[in-house]
Enzyme design. Structure first.
Site, short mmCIF file in Angstrom:
data_model
loop_
_atom_site.label_atom_id
_atom_site.label_comp_id
_atom_site.label_asym_id
_atom_site.label_seq_id
_atom_site.Cartn_x
_atom_site.Cartn_y
_atom_site.Cartn_z
N LYS A 262 -3.34 3.32 8.31
CA LYS A 262 -4.63 3.80 7.79
C LYS A 262 -5.75 3.58 8.80
CE LYS A 262 -6.38 1.46 4.37
NZ LYS A 262 -6.59 0.94 3.00
N GLU A 268 1.30 -4.27 14.97
CA GLU A 268 2.75 -4.14 14.94
C GLU A 268 3.17 -2.66 15.01
OE1 GLU A 268 1.90 -7.66 12.05
OE2 GLU A 268 0.93 -5.80 12.70
N GLY A 319 -2.76 -0.60 0.84
CA GLY A 319 -1.41 -0.41 1.34
C GLY A 319 -0.32 -0.58 0.30
N ARG A 320 -0.40 -1.64 -0.51
CA ARG A 320 0.65 -1.91 -1.49
C ARG A 320 0.60 -0.97 -2.69
NH1 ARG A 320 -3.09 -5.74 -0.85
NH2 ARG A 320 -4.39 -6.43 -2.59
N GLU A 407 0.54 -10.23 -2.95
CA GLU A 407 -0.62 -9.92 -2.12
C GLU A 407 -1.82 -9.57 -2.98
OE1 GLU A 407 -0.50 -8.14 2.17
OE2 GLU A 407 -0.73 -6.46 0.78
N HIS A 438 26.57 -14.01 -8.98
CA HIS A 438 27.47 -14.79 -8.14
C HIS A 438 26.70 -15.50 -7.03
CE1 HIS A 438 31.00 -12.97 -10.08
NE2 HIS A 438 30.23 -11.90 -10.15
N LYS A 553 -3.44 -13.60 11.65
CA LYS A 553 -3.68 -12.57 12.67
C LYS A 553 -4.61 -13.09 13.76
CE LYS A 553 -3.05 -8.36 9.88
NZ LYS A 553 -3.72 -7.14 9.39
#
Length: 586
Positions: A262, A268, A319-320, A407, A438, A553
């Site tokens: 965005k 990254e 974002g999420r 978040e 399991h 960051k």
């Protein structure tokens, strides 16, 4: 400056600073002035091992009569282990349904009085008014009186593109109209790709919400994927991630690369983009003929000279919460087909309508799910929530929900900037059943911590490939395990052998659907988005920012500056905590 430093020292919280960082008098004064409801006496010395409780927050939570009612009810919550605790009548009465999903909560530690009190809590906290304000495009991403993002939150407008609008507000309609224009671009682009047959694969480069949500949905709908198409994803800045993905793409010359950021400056993502561009060049391919992007208008990535196609999103999309925006649209349309993507939007939109317009909390599926979560978190004192899908298709859905929830609601201040004195977002985790049975179910059944569970299940499989083995199909075996685990966790089992004792009273609920198709996936996605938003409204926190990712960051940037010195041949000695830690790298 000394007075400010002393005031800062009194704050009942831990703040870590780099030795190289400097604090101005103004910074100290600002930190020292953060509002607190109470401060420990100057003579007291807090123990490091003591649990950290940050005082303040919304007085209407701590002092509310309905909150006190719930505290009283929590002293003796409904016992699921007694005889006839879970009857057909209870199961029939403790459920609600919307948009093809049914929630059964008879295995939660609630009685009708508890549910009534939780419904009163929703009204007391004004959650419907807050939800409407969000959907109408009021500025709800903010902290009053403090520097903050100060934005609208309009992910619901990204699917408000059908005949029956969710909101008639000017802000919402404007956002929806912009998204319709972008959707038209996606549709035309998909037609061009179909006609040309030039690309068979897509490589998505993105991180956080640009990865987790789209990846979860794409993996969740493999039974509906477009024939001859495959999507690959690179998210981690770990170069091995890109290497493994790139080396498994069958034909790079037939591969599109979609870069999603965005801001156009996510470190990254930009690093991975450059790595992939370099890989294309080394294979004799021109990146300009393969790369497209999703970004904000005017961002550094909004450059037609570098990309075949650009799709746009605005800053009111977090974002999420971005799967149903342009973050998800090009990739999911490429991999699943544009029509299936629109069905996903339709399901999400229908759940939006249900969440906003169903005024009875007992019938409002996301609100009821949120309220029961608050009951478990705040009144029963249970700090985690396991989300366990009995669907292999939802392999990465819990990872998306982990980001969505933690978040959003992993916050320690309220919307007025005061530190809260009550618990907020739980720890979210989980894996698909029956594999988890399991693995970690042992701890859920017999461990010393009680873990609430939300089970997800479907009557039918996606692919329809099944076989009757010993009288039942695989899907029936899967669902038998789902229902058995729900009851076993709730009721427990007493045995003269202590090793075979199960305490029970492990609260859980079932979220059930007929089949995980694109529409239902959209419903399920929006269900959890609204659950998270409703819980944030209940706790009076800002669910739409993420300041918690910023400190790391900043420090990472300082480490990168040191690495640059190393790369330039300079000697780096352990002179402070940053250089000392970096020197410990083998």
């Amino acid at each position: 400056e000394m007075d400010a430093a002393l005031a800062l020292h009194k704050l009942p919280r831990v703040i870590m600073f780099s030795r190289t960082a400097s604090l101005s008098c103004v910074t100290l004064a600002v930190l020292a002035s953060l509002p607190l409801a109470s401060t420990a006496p100057a003579t007291s010395t807090p123990k490091v091992s003591a649990p950290m409780r940050l005082k303040g927050g919304s007085a209407t939570w701590s002092d509310s009569p309905v909150t006190q009612r719930l505290r009283d009810l929590a002293k003796s919550p409904y016992d699921l282990t007694v005889n006839a605790a879970i009857t057909p009548k209870r199961i029939a009465s403790m459920q609600t349904e919307a948009c093809g999903l049914k929630m059964v909560y008879a295995t939660e530690r609630v009685c009708p009085k508890t549910v009534d009190a939780l419904c009163d809590l929703a009204k007391d906290r004004g959650v419907f008014e807050k939800m409407k304000a969000m959907c109408d495009g009021e500025v709800v991403n903010k902290i009053e009186g403090y520097e903050c993002e100060d934005r609208k939150v309009l992910h619901t407008a990204m699917r408000d593109v059908f005949d029956k609008p969710l909101s008639s507000s000017e802000a919402s309609r404007a956002a929806a109209d912009l998204e319709k224009a972008e959707l038209n671009k996606v549709e035309e682009w998909c037609k061009e790709l179909d006609e040309s047959g030039k690309f068979t694969d897509m490589l998505l480069i993105g991180i956080g919400g640009s990865d987790l949500g789209p990846r979860a949905i794409y993996m969740g709908l493999q039974g509906y994927k477009k024939e001859g198409r495959k999507v690959h994803i690179v998210s981690n800045v770990d170069p091995d991630d890109a290497a493994m993905v790139l080396n498994n793409i069958p034909d790079l010359s037939k591969t599109l690369v979609l870069v999603v950021s965005k801001s156009g400056g996510t470190l990254e993502t930009l690093t991975n983009e450059n790595l992939v561009r370099d890989f294309f060049v080394k294979k004799g391919l021109e990146p300009k003929n393969h790369f497209a992007c999703v970004t904000g208008k005017g961002s550094p990535m909004d450059n037609p000279a570098e990309y075949l196609k650009s799709f746009y999103m605005d800053d009111y999309i977090g974002g999420r919460f971005s799967v149903t925006s342009m973050v998800g649209a090009p990739m999911l349309s490429f991999g699943l087909g544009f029509d299936n993507y629109m069905k996903l939007l339709e399901g999400a939109h229908d759940m939006d309508m249900h969440a906003l317009t169903t005024s009875d909390p007992k019938q409002n599926l996301p609100l009821l799910l949120a309220l029961i979560g608050v009951w478990n978190r705040n009144f029963l004192g249970l700090p985690t929530c396991a989300i366990l899908p009995y669907s292999q298709a939802l392999l990465r859905f819990t990872a998306h929900l982990q980001q969505l929830d933690m978040e959003s609601n992993g916050k320690h201040i309220d919307r007025q900037g005061k530190f809260v004195d009550y618990a907020t977002g739980p720890i979210i985790w989980g894996e698909p059943g029956t594999n988890g049975q399991h693995s970690f179910y042992q701890l859920i059944h017999q461990g010393t911590d009680t873990i609430p569970v939300e089970f997800l299940g479907f009557t039918e499989s996606q692919f329809g490939m099944d076989l009757d083995v010993k009288g039942t199909t695989s899907q029936q075996k899967l669902n038998s395990n789902l229902l058995a685990q729900s009851l076993a966790m709730a009721t427990g089992s007493i045995n003269s052998n202590p090793n075979k004792c199960f305490d029970g009273n492990r609260p859980n609920c079932l979220i059930l659907g007929k089949k995980l198709d694109p529409y239902t996936m959209g419903v399920l996605l929006a269900l959890y988005e609204h659950k998270v938003a409703f819980q944030g409204f209940l706790w009076d926190i800002n669910s739409f920012d993420q300041e918690g990712v910023q400190l790391g960051k900043i420090l990472a940037t300082q480490f990168l500056d040191i690495y640059k010195k190393v790369n330039a041949g300079e000697e780096v000695k352990p002179e402070d905590n940053l250089t000392a830690m970096l020197c410990e790298m083998p």
